[in-house]
Design an enzyme around this catalytic site. Sequence first.
Site, PDB file in Angstrom:
ATOM      1  N   PHE A 188      -4.163  -6.968 -11.169  1.00  0.00           N
ATOM      2  CA  PHE A 188      -3.788  -5.678 -10.586  1.00  0.00           C
ATOM      3  C   PHE A 188      -2.634  -5.064 -11.371  1.00  0.00           C
ATOM      4  CE2 PHE A 188      -1.052  -3.267  -7.708  1.00  0.00           C
ATOM      5  CZ  PHE A 188      -1.938  -2.347  -7.173  1.00  0.00           C
ATOM      6  N   GLU A 189      -1.604  -5.886 -11.641  1.00  0.00           N
ATOM      7  CA  GLU A 189      -0.453  -5.370 -12.373  1.00  0.00           C
ATOM      8  C   GLU A 189      -0.817  -5.062 -13.810  1.00  0.00           C
ATOM      9  OE1 GLU A 189       4.155  -6.591 -13.454  1.00  0.00           O
ATOM     10  OE2 GLU A 189       3.022  -7.739 -11.975  1.00  0.00           O
ATOM     11  N   ASP A 239       0.845  -1.186   0.000  1.00  0.00           N
ATOM     12  CA  ASP A 239       0.000   0.000   0.000  1.00  0.00           C
ATOM     13  C   ASP A 239       0.883   1.240   0.000  1.00  0.00           C
ATOM     14  OD1 ASP A 239      -1.790   2.092   0.570  1.00  0.00           O
ATOM     15  OD2 ASP A 239      -3.086   0.761   1.738  1.00  0.00           O
ATOM     16  N   ASP A 252       4.248  -0.299  -8.243  1.00  0.00           N
ATOM     17  CA  ASP A 252       3.887   0.448  -9.455  1.00  0.00           C
ATOM     18  C   ASP A 252       3.608   1.911  -9.113  1.00  0.00           C
ATOM     19  OD1 ASP A 252       1.509   0.002  -8.074  1.00  0.00           O
ATOM     20  OD2 ASP A 252       0.312   0.041  -9.898  1.00  0.00           O
TER      21      ASP A 252
END
Length: 261
Positions: free
Chosen positions: A229-230, A153, A189
């Site tokens: 997600f990526e 996070d 990211d």
Amino acid sequence: MRHHIEVNNDENQDNSRLYPRVTSFRFRRGALTTGQKHNWETLWPTLGRDLLTGDNAADEPPLNREEWFGRDAPLIIEVGSGTGISTAAMAAEEPDSDVVAVEVYQPGLAQLVGLVDRGGLTNVRMIRGDATVVFSELVAPNSLTGVRVFFPDPWPKTRHHKRRFLQSGTIELIADRLKPGGVLHIATDHADYALWIAELLAIQRPDRAHVVPLTFDSPILLERPTTKFEGRAQVEGRDVNEFVYVKPFPRQTDRNQEDQA
């Protein structure tokens, strides 16, 4: 696209350790599906462990890896396993290593329990709770072959940066728990968090437990599956930055200190 950043060396159970007041994770609510609830009730007692919280909180007993896994094998801890897609896929490729996934989101852990069960994986166990407690109380120094921190996070607001899991203290703690030659693999990211991580790695104290860039074959798998997600991050133009560092062997540490003298 994956990048490696280089920098110059110039209200829930607030007093518990599952959801502490100043925390490195965000409490996410979510209901279990019928299948997840069944998996949780039948498999979690064997595959998982809950850290004690609230009035029951006390020093946690050390992790007995031989008893939990039924063998003595290289141990990897993954911090923030989410829904467990990467955890299960990488564990399947590393049958000779044991993996402990640490997460607070129960539906994510329940999904991983299902993946472990359907995949017949015997080398994955899970802990629900704060990873800092896991490293500080459950894991002995010089005992881990690898630590993975994938997409933590970012807590993007400046006033929340103290909640980020990766701080100077946690990196030193992880380095202390790694064996010499053990690997810390981080992926994010979030551009600002990547810079934050790069700066933390650059200012480590060489006279204390620390990690250095990996320059030899890794003892753990480094290739990660691309999760949804990526994939979404790539579509939105967010680059993935990866950091692969290793705890130096004692003689390498001595050489580094001599070079700086």
